[in-house]
Design an enzyme around this catalytic site. Structure first.
Site, mmCIF file in Angstrom:
data_model
loop_
_atom_site.group_PDB
_atom_site.id
_atom_site.type_symbol
_atom_site.label_atom_id
_atom_site.label_comp_id
_atom_site.label_asym_id
_atom_site.label_seq_id
_atom_site.Cartn_x
_atom_site.Cartn_y
_atom_site.Cartn_z
ATOM 1 N N LYS A 110 0.848 -1.191 0.000
ATOM 2 C CA LYS A 110 0.000 0.000 0.000
ATOM 3 C C LYS A 110 0.876 1.230 0.000
ATOM 4 O O LYS A 110 2.024 1.187 0.464
ATOM 5 C CB LYS A 110 -0.876 0.036 1.260
ATOM 6 C CG LYS A 110 -2.139 0.837 1.082
ATOM 7 C CD LYS A 110 -3.188 0.007 0.369
ATOM 8 C CE LYS A 110 -4.474 0.721 0.142
ATOM 9 N NZ LYS A 110 -5.531 -0.221 -0.228
ATOM 10 N N TYR A 223 -19.439 8.201 -0.498
ATOM 11 C CA TYR A 223 -19.996 8.274 -1.848
ATOM 12 C C TYR A 223 -18.895 8.566 -2.850
ATOM 13 O O TYR A 223 -19.008 9.436 -3.717
ATOM 14 C CB TYR A 223 -21.125 9.333 -1.889
ATOM 15 C CG TYR A 223 -22.260 8.958 -2.815
ATOM 16 C CD1 TYR A 223 -22.977 7.776 -2.633
ATOM 17 C CD2 TYR A 223 -22.616 9.785 -3.873
ATOM 18 C CE1 TYR A 223 -24.023 7.425 -3.494
ATOM 19 C CE2 TYR A 223 -23.662 9.442 -4.731
ATOM 20 C CZ TYR A 223 -24.356 8.258 -4.534
ATOM 21 O OH TYR A 223 -25.387 7.909 -5.373
ATOM 22 N N GLY A 224 -17.797 7.827 -2.720
ATOM 23 C CA GLY A 224 -16.726 7.885 -3.711
ATOM 24 C C GLY A 224 -16.957 6.787 -4.736
ATOM 25 O O GLY A 224 -18.107 6.399 -5.004
ATOM 26 N N ASN A 225 -15.881 6.237 -5.289
ATOM 27 C CA ASN A 225 -16.012 5.204 -6.324
ATOM 28 C C ASN A 225 -16.844 4.017 -5.831
ATOM 29 O O ASN A 225 -17.821 3.612 -6.465
ATOM 30 C CB ASN A 225 -14.616 4.757 -6.785
ATOM 31 C CG ASN A 225 -14.670 3.551 -7.698
ATOM 32 O OD1 ASN A 225 -14.825 2.425 -7.243
ATOM 33 N ND2 ASN A 225 -14.581 3.765 -9.008
ATOM 34 N N ALA A 226 -16.465 3.449 -4.681
ATOM 35 C CA ALA A 226 -17.150 2.241 -4.200
ATOM 36 C C ALA A 226 -18.603 2.540 -3.831
ATOM 37 O O ALA A 226 -19.518 1.796 -4.201
ATOM 38 C CB ALA A 226 -16.392 1.650 -3.011
ATOM 39 N N GLY A 227 -18.826 3.625 -3.106
ATOM 40 C CA GLY A 227 -20.174 3.951 -2.633
ATOM 41 C C GLY A 227 -21.145 4.266 -3.758
ATOM 42 O O GLY A 227 -22.287 3.775 -3.757
HETATM 43 N N1 GLU Z 1 -7.096 0.166 -3.539
HETATM 44 C C1 GLU Z 1 -7.891 -0.972 -3.858
HETATM 45 C C2 GLU Z 1 -7.989 -1.908 -2.682
HETATM 46 O O1 GLU Z 1 -7.883 -1.521 -1.534
HETATM 47 C C3 GLU Z 1 -7.428 -1.645 -5.148
HETATM 48 C C4 GLU Z 1 -6.007 -2.093 -5.148
HETATM 49 C C5 GLU Z 1 -5.523 -2.547 -6.514
HETATM 50 O O2 GLU Z 1 -6.303 -2.506 -7.453
HETATM 51 O O3 GLU Z 1 -4.356 -2.904 -6.590
HETATM 52 O O4 GLU Z 1 -8.243 -3.082 -2.838
#
Ligand code: GLU
Length: 420
Positions: A110, A223-227
């Protein structure tokens, strides 16, 4: 920008504690357990960036490679004012378990930069993104570590990062990063993949629990990408009625259900979901306690705690955020009979399509959206049932079930490689 909340529990302490609990249940070899409690490598970087007003501002960031026993590491980059090294460590650990539970041949990593992207111009964000890549270039690459988007990072930012890295190498290396725009080696279906994977998990949860979610209510925190895509796909695939959503500025509620396109348009126009016509305001905290069937935390870590868990009414919790629930809250939810689809299973759709993107970049042949979705569905469904069955077999909650599936795979690789 949401409040960095200094009283949030330390996520890395939580990640280690979750591993310790799983290690005890599965009687993990003590040396492997100790190895898996720590990141293998960390890079701390300092980034001078020219701001639009002519001054230079110095930012700090991290890239942490947690474990690469099963393959090159993978994980997003976050731009957040509340970023800490321990948050990035925890998220890197959870990436390790995420790719393992999905049985993807990668490890976990990360990255993060302490910054407030909402207060920066596009030019400043571009220069910050390029400065970050110049510093972490020594440790990333398609055979080493492949970043991606996460909180407040976008396909455009991935494009700048890929460009900076490619310029440094002297040739295009699209596969160094995923979540790119389609015109630069991105994958069909990556945009909604995180939420889509979560919705597939909810569909499977219906089957194992013998319930029908058509017309059932959902509340979404974040309410970003996932939301946003959880709202859209929840309606399209399952017939869910989303009655409440929130972002960092606050939330909205109406028992009649919210229209995805109209709420998104309002957010685009005003910068927030707050004030959407015909709704009652709710705070981010209140949203978690609404009387709904499905609660979808899709914001930050440490939101469901011992303090508010006794008031959570939803019987199904789909964790699209990373680390939204503390271990104390987990115990409370388990006692109350809630069915939690744990984060590193529920939100694994994103990294799964990122992996597909890497594969497509490597052989320079691109799939259509239908193929991406079909393969994502197969991966999610298989992983969901592996976790559900393991939890049932050991009579533990789904999070521990997911840990046992994931940690067993990483432990086997560590042992076969002769590391412990
Ligand atoms: N950031 C996303 C996660 O937490 C995607 C990570 C990725 O696609 O490498 O799973």
């Amino acid at each position: 920008m949401s409040d960095p909340n200094p009283v949030r529990p330390n996520p890395f302490t939580i990640a280690q504690r979750q591993l310790d609990d799983a290690a005890a249940i599965m009687k993990l070899d003590p040396a492997i357990h100790e190895l898996l409690r720590w990141p293998l490598r960390e890079l701390h970087v300092t980034l001078p960036v020219k701001m639009d007003d002519g001054t230079t501002k110095v930012f700090h960031g991290f890239r942490i490679q947690y474990n690469d026993a099963r393959g090159p590491t993978k994980g997003g980059i976050r731009f957040h004012i509340g970023e800490t090294v321990d948050t990035v460590r925890a998220l890197a650990a959870w990436m390790t378990w995420k790719v393992a539970v999905m049985d993807i041949p990668l490890g976990g990593a990360k990255g993060g930069i302490i910054c407030n992207p909402k207060a920066m111009s596009p030019g400043e964000i571009e220069r910050l993104s390029r400065a970050y890549i110049r510093q972490v270039a020594r440790m990333i690459g398609l055979e080493k570590d492949v970043p991606a988007p996460d909180v407040y990072t976008t396909p455009q930012i991935m494009a700048w990062m890929m460009d900076e890295f490619s310029m440094m190498q002297g040739y295009n290396e699209f596969g160094v990063i995923t979540g790119k725009p389609l015109a630069l080696g991105g994958s069909q279906g990556r945009g909604d993949a995180t939420a889509r994977g979560g919705v597939y998990c909810l569909r499977e949860a219906q089957n194992v629990l013998g319930i029908n979610l058509k017309g059932a209510t959902q509340a979404i925190q974040g309410y970003g990408n996932a939301g946003t895509f959880a709202h859209k796909l929840g309606a399209e695939i399952l017939g869910l009625k989303t009655v409440a959503v929130s972002d960092s500025k606050g939330g909205i509620y109406t028992p009649d259900g919210l229209d995805y396109e109209k709420v998104l348009e309002h957010k685009k126009k005003t910068g927030s979901v707050v004030g959407f016509p015909g709704t009652k305001p709710v705070s981010n905290k209140e949203l978690l306690e609404l009387d709904v069937t499905v609660l979808t935390p899709a914001a930050l870590d440490g939101e469901i705690t011992a303090e508010n868990a006794p008031r959570v009414k939803a019987k199904l919790i789909a964790e699209l955020a990373n680390g939204p629930t503390t271990p104390e809250a987990d115990a409370i939810l388990q006692k109350a009979g809630s069915y939690v689809i744990p984060d590193f299973l529920c939100n694994a759709g994103g990294v799964t399509v990122s992996y597909f993107e890497m594969v497509q970049n490597a052989y320079d042949y691109y799939w259509d959206e239908e193929r991406v979705q079909r393969r994502l569905d197969k991966k999610m469904t298989t992983a969901f049932h592996a976790v559900h069955e393991t939890a049932r077999k050991y009579k533990i909650n789904n999070r521990m079930g997911a840990y046992i599936v994931a940690v067993s795979r990483v432990a086997e690789a560590v042992r076969l490689r002769g590391w412990a």
